[in-house]
Write a protein that holds these residues in place. Structure first.
Motif, PDB file in Angstrom:
ATOM      1  N   GLY A  47       0.807  -1.216   0.000  1.00 38.70           N
ATOM      2  CA  GLY A  47       0.000   0.000   0.000  1.00 38.70           C
ATOM      3  C   GLY A  47       0.838   1.263   0.000  1.00 38.70           C
ATOM      4  O   GLY A  47       0.306   2.371   0.143  1.00 38.70           O
ATOM      5  N   ILE A  85      -9.238   3.774   5.195  1.00 37.86           N
ATOM      6  CA  ILE A  85      -7.815   4.135   5.090  1.00 37.86           C
ATOM      7  C   ILE A  85      -7.364   4.903   6.339  1.00 37.86           C
ATOM      8  O   ILE A  85      -6.293   4.656   6.880  1.00 37.86           O
ATOM      9  CB  ILE A  85      -7.537   4.926   3.791  1.00 37.86           C
ATOM     10  N   THR A  94     -12.885  -4.618  -0.212  1.00 39.27           N
ATOM     11  CA  THR A  94     -12.996  -5.963  -0.785  1.00 39.27           C
ATOM     12  C   THR A  94     -14.416  -6.313  -1.212  1.00 39.27           C
ATOM     13  O   THR A  94     -15.393  -5.868  -0.610  1.00 39.27           O
ATOM     14  CB  THR A  94     -12.472  -7.030   0.197  1.00 39.27           C
ATOM     15  N   GLU A 153      -2.579  -3.500  -4.206  1.00 40.25           N
ATOM     16  CA  GLU A 153      -2.523  -3.335  -2.752  1.00 40.25           C
ATOM     17  C   GLU A 153      -2.695  -1.883  -2.312  1.00 40.25           C
ATOM     18  O   GLU A 153      -2.613  -1.592  -1.127  1.00 40.25           O
ATOM     19  CB  GLU A 153      -1.156  -3.866  -2.254  1.00 40.25           C
ATOM     20  N   TYR A 203      -5.492  -4.188  10.258  1.00 42.66           N
ATOM     21  CA  TYR A 203      -6.828  -4.013   9.684  1.00 42.66           C
ATOM     22  C   TYR A 203      -7.537  -2.871  10.403  1.00 42.66           C
ATOM     23  O   TYR A 203      -7.121  -2.471  11.506  1.00 42.66           O
ATOM     24  CB  TYR A 203      -7.644  -5.319   9.759  1.00 42.66           C
ATOM     25  N   GLN A 207      -2.251  -1.470   3.470  1.00 40.82           N
ATOM     26  CA  GLN A 207      -2.978  -2.721   3.182  1.00 40.82           C
ATOM     27  C   GLN A 207      -2.301  -3.833   3.981  1.00 40.82           C
ATOM     28  O   GLN A 207      -2.938  -4.776   4.424  1.00 40.82           O
ATOM     29  CB  GLN A 207      -2.947  -2.997   1.671  1.00 40.82           C
ATOM     30  N   ASN A 224      -8.263  -9.518   1.402  1.00 40.95           N
ATOM     31  CA  ASN A 224      -7.298  -8.859   2.293  1.00 40.95           C
ATOM     32  C   ASN A 224      -6.908  -7.464   1.794  1.00 40.95           C
ATOM     33  O   ASN A 224      -5.977  -6.866   2.315  1.00 40.95           O
ATOM     34  CB  ASN A 224      -6.034  -9.724   2.454  1.00 40.95           C
ATOM     35  N   LYS A 225      -7.606  -6.949   0.787  1.00 40.54           N
ATOM     36  CA  LYS A 225      -7.223  -5.659   0.214  1.00 40.54           C
ATOM     37  C   LYS A 225      -7.901  -4.488   0.951  1.00 40.54           C
ATOM     38  O   LYS A 225      -8.679  -4.692   1.864  1.00 40.54           O
ATOM     39  CB  LYS A 225      -7.554  -5.637  -1.278  1.00 40.54           C
ATOM     40  N   VAL A 226      -7.575  -3.271   0.524  1.00 42.84           N
ATOM     41  CA  VAL A 226      -8.048  -2.070   1.230  1.00 42.84           C
ATOM     42  C   VAL A 226      -9.579  -2.046   1.301  1.00 42.84           C
ATOM     43  O   VAL A 226     -10.167  -1.840   2.358  1.00 42.84           O
ATOM     44  CB  VAL A 226      -7.518  -0.787   0.540  1.00 42.84           C
ATOM     45  N   ARG A 238      -6.823   2.433   9.068  1.00 40.22           N
ATOM     46  CA  ARG A 238      -5.579   1.682   8.839  1.00 40.22           C
ATOM     47  C   ARG A 238      -4.359   2.534   9.202  1.00 40.22           C
ATOM     48  O   ARG A 238      -3.426   2.069   9.856  1.00 40.22           O
ATOM     49  CB  ARG A 238      -5.470   1.264   7.370  1.00 40.22           C
TER      50      ARG A 238
END
Ligand code: PLP
Length: 378
Positions: free
Chosen positions: A132, A255, A186, A157, A353, A289, A182-184, A258
């Protein structure tokens, strides 16, 4: 079951309702208006003209190489420090992946090594934005322009990442995204290509759906639609797109969560001398990510095991592609990529996450510290 998993999907009732609504309509479970809506919203978010969704990031990679007419006899420069799909994509179309090394700042393709790997056969470069963090895409773009090469960003990513406000995915000629779990954001499985080229956009639409020149919704139209090229079924479903729209509507919040967690994790880990926490270059907006630390050779696997025994899942992203059985033994690759190999021995991806709690971050950091202090509280 892990006490702290590597990732958790961020979802809410709006996601459930969006999928339920798409299901309840009882029509358009395959193709439907949600797909163009999701594509429009993605284009708008990234500031690009066109978007075509796919059923995975991998099919997006396959399709974009076909769309550019890359094939037999062509070479494509890729990192070995990536998910294998980036390297496999040239193979899908009969071209040769040529590995270039990575640099230490972002773990992305090293522009100098990319230059060294360019040959008469080189047609394209596919850099990735590791974990990311944007790669040195401006430098890579300059090289692509100088050597007349196509620059395809593998931004799987890095949805929402940017360099001085310029979004990853909007800088190269085209870019791919992934919406795997598992992406930003999904949709379970899913992907997209974004581009400013109308020609590429039109080709991608044909390739995605059997090479069919679609003048209307195929499933609810009596019109004859011709098949004008070889194509695939790489389509995202309308149900999936509904989930994508709902997920994208909260991407900013995801985001932020995260980034806040990553900042706290870095703060808690920064006193441990033996490890280096992620440190994006000035002006690089990292979307985390993944959250990957680096440490001396030999300690990484021990730390992974130590944390696993305490219920904390970590993982190595990535083992080099050129050293996999397939590339080394079957394809007979014999490359020297010292930075890739070194970094790959030293990295460990920790849980990250949006809903990771302060207590969990504290717990992870404490266990990492215990490992290095040699005084683990059991
Ligand atoms: C850098 C990179 N490229 C490509 C992909 C492939 O995407 P997908 O899993 O959606 O096929 C991934 C996802 O794992 C990835 O991390």
């Amino acid at each position: 079951m892990w006490k702290v998993p590597l990732f958790k999907i961020y979802w809410d009732e709006e996601d459930i309702e969006a999928v339920n609504e798409a299901l309840r309509r009882g029509i358009n479970w395959a193709v439907g208006p949600g797909i163009t809506q999701f594509e429009d919203k993605l284009s708008e978010y990234l500031g690009v003209k066109y978007c075509v969704t796919f059923n995975s990031g991998t099919s997006a990679l396959h399709a974009i190489l076909l769309a550019y007419g890359i094939g037999q006899g062509d070479e494509v420069i890729v990192p070995s420090f990536t998910f294998i799909a980036t390297a496999n994509a040239p193979l899908f179309v009969g071209a040769k992946p040529v590995f270039a090394d990575i640099e230490e700042k972002t773990f992305g393709l090293d522009p100098d090594d990319v230059k060294r790997k360019i040959s008469k056969r080189t047609k394209a470069i596919i850099p990735i934005d590791y974990a990311g963090c944007p790669c040195l895409i401006e430098e890579l773009k300059e090289i692509a322009q100088d050597y007349n090469l196509i620059l395809i960003e593998d931004a799987a990513e890095a949805l929402g990442a940017s360099i001085n406000g310029r979004k990853a995915g909007a800088i190269g000629d085209s870019a791919i995204l992934s919406f795997c779990q598992n992406k930003v954001i999904t949709t379970g499985e899913g992907g997209a290509v974004v581009t400013n080229s109308k020609e590429i956009y039109e080709r991608l639409k044909l390739l995605r759906s059997h090479g069919r020149a679609e003048t209307a919704d195929y499933f609810s139209s009596i019109e004859y639609m011709d098949y004008v090229t070889l194509g695939y079924n790489f389509r995202m479903s309308n149900i999936t797109a509904a989930l994508g729209i709902s997920q994208l509507s909260k991407v900013g919040k995801i985001i932020e969560m995260r980034r806040k967690n990553a900042q706290l994790m870095s703060q808690k880990l920064s006193h441990i001398e033996e490890i280096a926490v992620p440190h994006p270059p000035e002006g690089f907006y990292h979307v985390y990510q993944m959250y990957t630390i680096r440490m001396k050779n030999g300690l990484r696997d021990k730390l992974m095991k130590y944390l696993a025994e305490r219920g904390i899942m970590t993982k190595v992203y990535f083992y080099p592609v050129h050293l996999t059985q397939f590339y080394e033994n079957e394809l007979k690759y014999n490359c020297k990529l010292p930075v890739t190999e070194n970094i790959s021995h030293q990295v460990l991806t920790l849980p990250m996450y949006p809903t990771l709690t302060e207590e969990e971050i504290h717990h992870i950091a404490k266990e990492v510290a215990n490992f290095f202090s040699g005084n683990p509280c059991r």
